[in-house]
Design an enzyme around this catalytic site. Structure first.
Site, PDB file in Angstrom:
ATOM      1  N   PHE A   1       0.859  -1.193   0.000  1.00  0.00           N
ATOM      2  CA  PHE A   1       0.000   0.000   0.000  1.00  0.00           C
ATOM      3  C   PHE A   1       0.890   1.236   0.000  1.00  0.00           C
ATOM      4  CE2 PHE A   1      -2.329   3.553   1.645  1.00  0.00           C
ATOM      5  CZ  PHE A   1      -3.595   3.418   1.101  1.00  0.00           C
TER       6      PHE A   1
ATOM      7  N   ASP B   1       9.097   2.957   1.845  1.00  0.00           N
ATOM      8  CA  ASP B   1       7.887   3.660   2.281  1.00  0.00           C
ATOM      9  C   ASP B   1       7.707   3.419   3.785  1.00  0.00           C
ATOM     10  OD1 ASP B   1       5.290   4.316   3.004  1.00  0.00           O
ATOM     11  OD2 ASP B   1       4.430   3.760   1.075  1.00  0.00           O
TER      12      ASP B   1
ATOM     13  N   LYS C   1       2.097  10.268   8.514  1.00  0.00           N
ATOM     14  CA  LYS C   1       1.400   9.727   9.691  1.00  0.00           C
ATOM     15  C   LYS C   1       1.947  10.251  11.019  1.00  0.00           C
ATOM     16  CE  LYS C   1      -0.721   5.581   7.731  1.00  0.00           C
ATOM     17  NZ  LYS C   1      -2.118   5.651   8.134  1.00  0.00           N
TER      18      LYS C   1
ATOM     19  N   THR D   1       2.985  24.736  -5.063  1.00  0.00           N
ATOM     20  CA  THR D   1       2.799  26.009  -4.371  1.00  0.00           C
ATOM     21  C   THR D   1       3.347  25.961  -2.946  1.00  0.00           C
ATOM     22  OG1 THR D   1       0.884  26.633  -5.672  1.00  0.00           O
ATOM     23  CG2 THR D   1       1.110  27.698  -3.538  1.00  0.00           C
TER      24      THR D   1
END
Lengths: 475, 475
Positions: free
Chosen positions: A197, A303, A334, A359
């Site tokens: 994931f 990850d 997280k 931005t």
């Protein structure tokens, strides 16, 4: 609710105003919650709602609802609360003049960074940078942290193919890029692993392989997936067959790296597959992946969105691998309450400005909060505490599993702090009944119960949790 | 710096502690800034750096650097500061107990929303919802707001093709989705317009067609782009040929909607193309697009990330169209200091939970700040003020353009508040020299000078700006 305490009674609580244990007043949701949920449903998605909370009444490891119920929270906002609800030191950071300015004067960090941005990074995000990685690109959530890392990988790889950072784009590249066509928009990929994931935006979702409900109806890039090792637990009792399984996955990875029709610029992998069901692999597997990426000149992205920031008993889960050659990029979010990717190799800065740009490019307010989280983790020695609490919790669950072998299967996460899970034949029922015993706990994959307590979870909380689970199993 | 004041001298300043005008002390960057930039460069991307700022010394329309320079800021963090630096009422919101709790107890809004989330939405984000749109899905930045809207569009369209929300996925859809293949990961698209900008993540970047530097080396979806009208300015002097150009673009759009090999589920369009060079179109064009989307049963997404929240003299720029049939989704970010998409049709809630979902699903802290921004806009009547200031500014620039026709070409944005731009044959030089005259101003596209002042920009600021521009043109 009284708990059968077996923990060291000399253990000092981290916070004095934390409740002594769960409080159950009504069914969940109770009448106040039901009313509020119906109200919210008119304007916002509520079908995935688990429990409505009052965070101003939530302290430490305990989440409060609207009806006087207070639950021990071992789910912690999908693994994203690091040092407890209403943490007094985070409160100080949140009410500082520096925070107020960051909130109301939010800069475009790529164009007009604030004067103390380097200092905020160095005393915060970069102070805990994984070994070998001394730069950061900040982002806002795990999904975009991963996608920004993918962009860095594609620019790096195409730059190499082009002949280095000083070789200019061709006219054909420039015009084809504007039409979303190769070679300007290259036919390249990111390799990920089955049941991994990595987020739910379009490229991150293309690398996510957890559940169909995450992916159905969303266009995806035709990118490769290799098998992730499906190991037998406990790992130390199945060493040889697990090694064979890992080698099989490494071989498959190498084949895809060398033959897939859309060549990978990078692989991305979780140290422990989290959403996909808490699937572990050994350091040998990850070292093997690093060797393959070196051999075939692709990048390795780790990850750490869910595993990072202490929960496995190391600050970064990949420290467990003792790898001499660090990953190229490590993504986080997280528990950091902000997001981004770390890197070390200066070639991962694109060769021209405005190639990796947006931005806001992160959020100084959230970076200031992460710094306060890091300070709190160090002050209370929470990584070490999590390692010790995790060992204690694992042992208690191991014993409980011996008593209820039909309830706790494939217990895993030994030596991985509190990042513990097991398979449950009646998982969703267990999660639901746990609420009745004062516990908020979540699942992962199809049948895993996953524990994602905060870093301030102590042995006494582990006792309350295990005792409550036993009550659930008895019913 | 004295300004040649022609504005109404009775105009009341919004904030008493705003500087009276720019202050220039050193070259920019000055010695302190140079030192700090070199420091930052070690750990963070600085090649796109325009100016390092000290926001604690910045007030109202004025941005301060590290060397005592104070500039009138008509760029405003790429159009994202709404009501002035260090705004005292935003400061109150930022230091409220509610904000502190939101910062330190960040919820997973889809699972564990806070008890007052509906109220925060209703008294804030939803109070300014575009007409006809009464629900919101919150996000964190413009890019992901757009991508979440795309996901909603794909789920809606495939649901229709499947036969409605109660028809289940087929086994083939489920298994193909996990392999990133059709039909589960459908061959569908979002139609966007040439020179449009919708963000820089992978799907949003696939719809972005502004500049090659944004797109080079990044894999993209093979999605269609239609021509955006390239009109002649001033619009009211080229009515007929502009109408023909708009019809040409509508025809091209219809052709792509009906023949493109990857069928569009939606179109996305900016009310004024902003990054792409400040390209305007008339209400007739947008009404034509709405008619086409109805005719061909695709959704219309209006990207108000840069145009929204007052700058065009309406709260939402698409209000200028007076369209009876509202867009299906409107995305927002930047001046909202948070992000998301509004929608009205309940069919745009996916048919099952967890289809449109992520860990945080927005940020209550930022939603509380947007509410304070909305309150400030109402208290000071800033949308009306911006409309009036914009008219005044446009007229002064029109006159300046008559005097310097080689410097101000294709002046545009009449009647669009302060959302004004012109083409400049020596744009980058003008932007640079403006700093010497105490003005921070940005560009868009290849040669436009774009004005993106805050909503508290008044006639006296317009005077300072126009006078400074004249000095730039004289050198």
């Amino acid at each position: 609710m009284a708990s059968h305490s077996t923990a060291d009674s000399t253990e000092q609580p981290f916070f004095q105003d934390e409740p002594a244990g769960p409080i159950r007043r009504t069914e969940i949701p109770g009448p106040q919650s039901k009313k509020a949920i119906a109200h919210l449903d008119k304007v916002f998605e509520t079908r995935s709602l688990n429990m409505m909370a009052n965070y101003q009444n939530s302290f430490g490891n305990y989440i409060a609802d609207l009806d006087g119920n207070v639950l021990l929270d071992v789910y912690a906002q999908i693994a994203s609360i690091p040092v407890g609800y209403s943490n007094p030191n985070l409160l100080l950071a949140a009410t500082s003049p520096e925070m107020a300015s960051a909130l109301i004067n939010r800069p475009a960090l790529g164009n007009f960074p604030q004067h103390d941005w380097a200092e905020i990074l160095e005393t915060g995000i970069l102070r805990v940078a994984p070994k070998g990685l001394n730069q950061v690109f900040t982002a806002q959530a795990g999904s975009d942290a991963n996608e920004l890392a993918y962009k860095a990988a594609f620019m790096w790889k195409r730059g190499q193919e082009r002949g280095g950072p000083n070789v200019d784009f061709t006219q054909e590249e420039i015009s084809s890029a504007m039409n979303n066509q190769s070679p300007g928009a290259p036919n390249m990929s990111i390799l990920s692993f089955r049941s991994g994931f990595h987020g739910r935006l379009f490229a991150s979702l293309s690398t996510t392989r957890s559940k169909p409900i995450h992916k159905l109806d969303i266009p995806a890039f035709d990118w490769p997936q290799a098998s992730f090792p499906m190991l037998k637990y406990p790992l130390d009792q199945h060493v040889e067959e697990n090694a064979r399984e890992e080698q099989r996955c490494l071989d498959e990875t190498e084949k895809l790296l060398t033959t897939f029709h859309s060549p990978p610029a990078a692989i991305i992998v979780e140290p422990i597959q989290s959403e996909g069901g808490d699937n572990h692999a050994t350091p040998a597997f990850f070292k093997g992946l690093r060797a393959l990426t070196r051999k075939h000149n692709v990048l390795m992205i780790v990850d750490e969105v869910q595993t990072g920031v202490g929960a496995t008993g190391k600050f970064w889960a990949h420290e467990h691998w003792n790898m001499e050659d660090p990953p190229d990029m490590v993504t986080f979010s997280k528990k950091a309450q902000t997001a981004g990717y770390y890197f070390g190799n200066p070639e991962l800065r694109p060769n021209k400005p405005y190639r990796q740009f947006n931005t806001w490019m992160g959020d100084p307010a959230r970076a200031i909060l992460f710094r306060a989280i890091i300070n709190e983790i160090e002050r209370l020695n929470l990584v070490q505490s999590t390692a010790e609490t995790g060992d204690y919790l694992y042992k208690r669950l191991e014993k409980l599993g011996e008593k209820y072998p039909g309830e706790i299967q494939n217990l895993r996460g030994k030596g991985q702090g509190t990042f513990i899970a097991w398979d449950s034949p009646r998982r969703d029922e267990v999660l639901k009944k746990a609420k009745g015993e004062g516990i908020n706990v979540g699942g992962s994959g199809e049948r895993a119960v996953r524990l994602r307590p905060m870093l301030i979870f102590q042995k006494k909380h582990a006792d309350i949790f295990v005792d409550a689970m036993e009550k659930v199993f008895k019913t």
